[in-house]
Design an enzyme around this catalytic site. Sequence first.
Site, PDB file in Angstrom:
ATOM      1  N   HIS A 186      64.203  51.637  23.125  1.00 52.89           N
ATOM      2  CA  HIS A 186      62.796  51.383  22.820  1.00 52.89           C
ATOM      3  C   HIS A 186      62.045  52.702  22.837  1.00 52.89           C
ATOM      4  O   HIS A 186      60.838  52.744  22.990  1.00 52.89           O
ATOM      5  CB  HIS A 186      62.168  50.453  23.846  1.00 52.89           C
TER       6      HIS A 186
ATOM      7  N   ILE B 237      50.001  46.556  22.373  1.00 56.39           N
ATOM      8  CA  ILE B 237      50.260  45.411  21.490  1.00 56.39           C
ATOM      9  C   ILE B 237      50.616  44.168  22.293  1.00 56.39           C
ATOM     10  O   ILE B 237      50.220  43.071  21.945  1.00 56.39           O
ATOM     11  CB  ILE B 237      51.340  45.650  20.399  1.00 56.39           C
TER      12      ILE B 237
ATOM     13  N   GLY C 137      57.308  39.979  41.266  1.00 58.81           N
ATOM     14  CA  GLY C 137      57.690  41.243  40.620  1.00 58.81           C
ATOM     15  C   GLY C 137      58.245  42.270  41.596  1.00 58.81           C
ATOM     16  O   GLY C 137      58.785  43.293  41.186  1.00 58.81           O
TER      17      GLY C 137
ATOM     18  N   ASP D 210      48.822  54.354  35.325  1.00 58.64           N
ATOM     19  CA  ASP D 210      49.684  53.242  34.934  1.00 58.64           C
ATOM     20  C   ASP D 210      48.933  52.328  33.962  1.00 58.64           C
ATOM     21  O   ASP D 210      47.840  51.850  34.272  1.00 58.64           O
ATOM     22  CB  ASP D 210      50.093  52.440  36.168  1.00 58.64           C
TER      23      ASP D 210
HETATM   24  P1  ADP Z   1      57.214  46.366  29.535  1.00 55.69           P
HETATM   25  O1  ADP Z   1      57.340  47.171  30.786  1.00 55.69           O
HETATM   26  O2  ADP Z   1      58.111  45.175  29.512  1.00 55.69           O
HETATM   27  O3  ADP Z   1      57.259  47.205  28.300  1.00 55.69           O
HETATM   28  P2  ADP Z   1      54.327  46.345  29.326  1.00 55.69           P
HETATM   29  O4  ADP Z   1      54.449  47.708  28.714  1.00 55.69           O
HETATM   30  O5  ADP Z   1      53.481  45.373  28.615  1.00 55.69           O
HETATM   31  O6  ADP Z   1      55.737  45.706  29.600  1.00 55.69           O
HETATM   32  O7  ADP Z   1      53.713  46.475  30.774  1.00 55.69           O
HETATM   33  C1  ADP Z   1      53.993  47.568  31.595  1.00 55.69           C
HETATM   34  C2  ADP Z   1      53.185  47.396  32.867  1.00 55.69           C
HETATM   35  O8  ADP Z   1      53.700  46.338  33.648  1.00 55.69           O
HETATM   36  C3  ADP Z   1      53.261  48.600  33.769  1.00 55.69           C
HETATM   37  O9  ADP Z   1      52.307  49.563  33.410  1.00 55.69           O
HETATM   38  C4  ADP Z   1      52.980  48.014  35.143  1.00 55.69           C
HETATM   39  O10 ADP Z   1      51.603  47.997  35.447  1.00 55.69           O
HETATM   40  C5  ADP Z   1      53.413  46.581  35.006  1.00 55.69           C
HETATM   41  N1  ADP Z   1      54.606  46.314  35.803  1.00 55.69           N
HETATM   42  C6  ADP Z   1      55.876  46.675  35.553  1.00 55.69           C
HETATM   43  N2  ADP Z   1      56.715  46.219  36.511  1.00 55.69           N
HETATM   44  C7  ADP Z   1      55.925  45.555  37.403  1.00 55.69           C
HETATM   45  C8  ADP Z   1      56.166  44.841  38.626  1.00 55.69           C
HETATM   46  N3  ADP Z   1      57.393  44.724  39.116  1.00 55.69           N
HETATM   47  N4  ADP Z   1      55.105  44.291  39.267  1.00 55.69           N
HETATM   48  C9  ADP Z   1      53.852  44.416  38.772  1.00 55.69           C
HETATM   49  N5  ADP Z   1      53.572  45.062  37.628  1.00 55.69           N
HETATM   50  C10 ADP Z   1      54.589  45.620  36.949  1.00 55.69           C
END
Ligand code: ADP
Length: 580
Positions: free
Chosen positions: A217, A403, A486, A556
Amino acid sequence: MTRLFNDPDDFLDELTEGFVAASGRWVRAVPGGVVRSTRSPEPTVAIVIGGGSGHYPAFAGLVGPGLAHGAAMGNLFASPSTQRAYSVAKEADQGRGVLFSYGNYAGDVLNFDAAQDQLKAEGIDCRTVLVTDDIWSAPPDEFEKRRGIAGDLTVFKVAGAAAEEGASLDEVERLARHTNDRTRSFGVAFDGCTLPGKSEPLFTVPQGRMAVGLGIHGEPGIDETDVPTADELAELFVSRLLQEVPEGVEVSGARVVPILNGLGSVKYEELFVVYRSVDRLLRAAGVEVVDPEVGEFCTSFDMAGCSLTLLWLGNEPGGELERLWTAPADTPAFRRGSVSEREHVDSSATAAAQKTIPPASDESRHAATYIADLLARMAEAIDAQADELGRMDSVAGDGDHGIGMQRGSRAGARAARSAADAGAGAGTTLAEAGDAWSDQGGGTSGVIWGRILQTLGKTLGDEAPVNAAVVAAAVGEARDVVMGFGKAKVGDKTMVDAIVPFADDLSASVEAGRPLRVAWPQAAAVAEQAAQQTADMAAKLGRARSHGDKSIGTPDPGAVSFALICTTVAGELPPADGAG
Ligand code: ADP
Ligand code: MG
């Protein structure tokens, strides 16, 4: 560059429709993805694979006799939602249990795990084997933290063949795990990929350079070199993979399946030129090459790149893994040997169940209308910031946060509006919005936002009036659920770094007797500040984990979008406490 599409928002639905129309011999559409269109002579364990779309033939192209029974399909590069994984597994189950297998990515794990819990609660035995073949995504002593790339195929194939032989769920699980332990991959990229409707690639590799270890990705690689010759690349692949021989295998005389995988826009002819050297080098090292594969097995849209996977079968000819790897299979994208004739099942997709709206008090229905408005404002606020959220996520993650949040919040807003219009109370309206958000948003943030809204809905219910104390309690409950589910703690650089201070501040203010219209905006300001402060941290979880240090200096994205939503709500609170 993706050239051919209609409305980019419809891409997943339209590609699924076309894929099913072209592949009815093997698959039929079900809510959330595809399952086989054929019946096995005897019921078997069901192998359910899946992940984001954009990786064809992973995952839907690997469904058919001898391989998977179903594939849960997420949006482009986004994990399928819990509902999708659950629904595909329900359709694929034949009464002998379900094995989930997919590449190790945070969003997929959260969603498939939640689906697994749901299946188990209904008495369906379900296990999970994660694929962790990418050697560059974590060191060998953290093997279980590695992400999954083209090595998916070996695990799916062995599990599928074992199921076909009638093996029990215990046995299928053991073999899948063993195959993953014996699989290692190494990927490189020469250029990024551009999702439908986007004018910019998701990531780039400088002209004339090659990213070493870059993820499917676009997760950043670990090194960058000049583009090598085909022979030099083969040498790099083989020499590095020979340093990571699985335990219990002797290189000399080892039987190995090489899979040279194209990631989207590297030609088969180029791959063959590379494979020529891979084959020679492996043989020179004393390895017995067994049944190799060269082609596309796990792509990354139009990314220019390739990977080499080695499956170490063992030192004995005709062993267990070798028998299962070479067993017949017949799927849209992977065929081998001849599979016995299969009976076709009725391919009409299952009709979606009619939803009923539970009764609600007038007060709660009034709050529901208000909540639907809030969700609409949230979606607008996310829309305005989507590019920036995507940019933040691309620094150390995969660039899809904008997105994903856009799709999720829009779907949540639509679902909330239709629930509220149908007379639902606050609880049901939030629950419906949560289901839609996680289903359409996908990814880690999608499943987490789904859980947040579902938890708020559960605490608010459809009867009780919505007041400051109830809202503060519901937010506290959502914080606990997100952390329990999470497993992130404060300081891991996730959304949790904004949720915890927000929930704590809100409940302290409300306990001190402040009305919501004062307490909420103040807590939102705390969340904003906390989100910005995550810029100083290194990521420890999620996709950004393997490149934690790269994220220092950038906040973040999930924490930033959380704070943005809190602030948006703050601006919409009614002058006096009453609704939400
Ligand atoms: P992906 O990581 O599947 O690509 P997104 O990019 O939409 O999903 O979201 C990323 C966000 O998810 C991160 O910036 C963080 O804030 C949140 N995140 C990732 N892992 C966790 C977790 N275990 N608990 C809470 N929030 C998380
Ligand atoms: Mg992301």
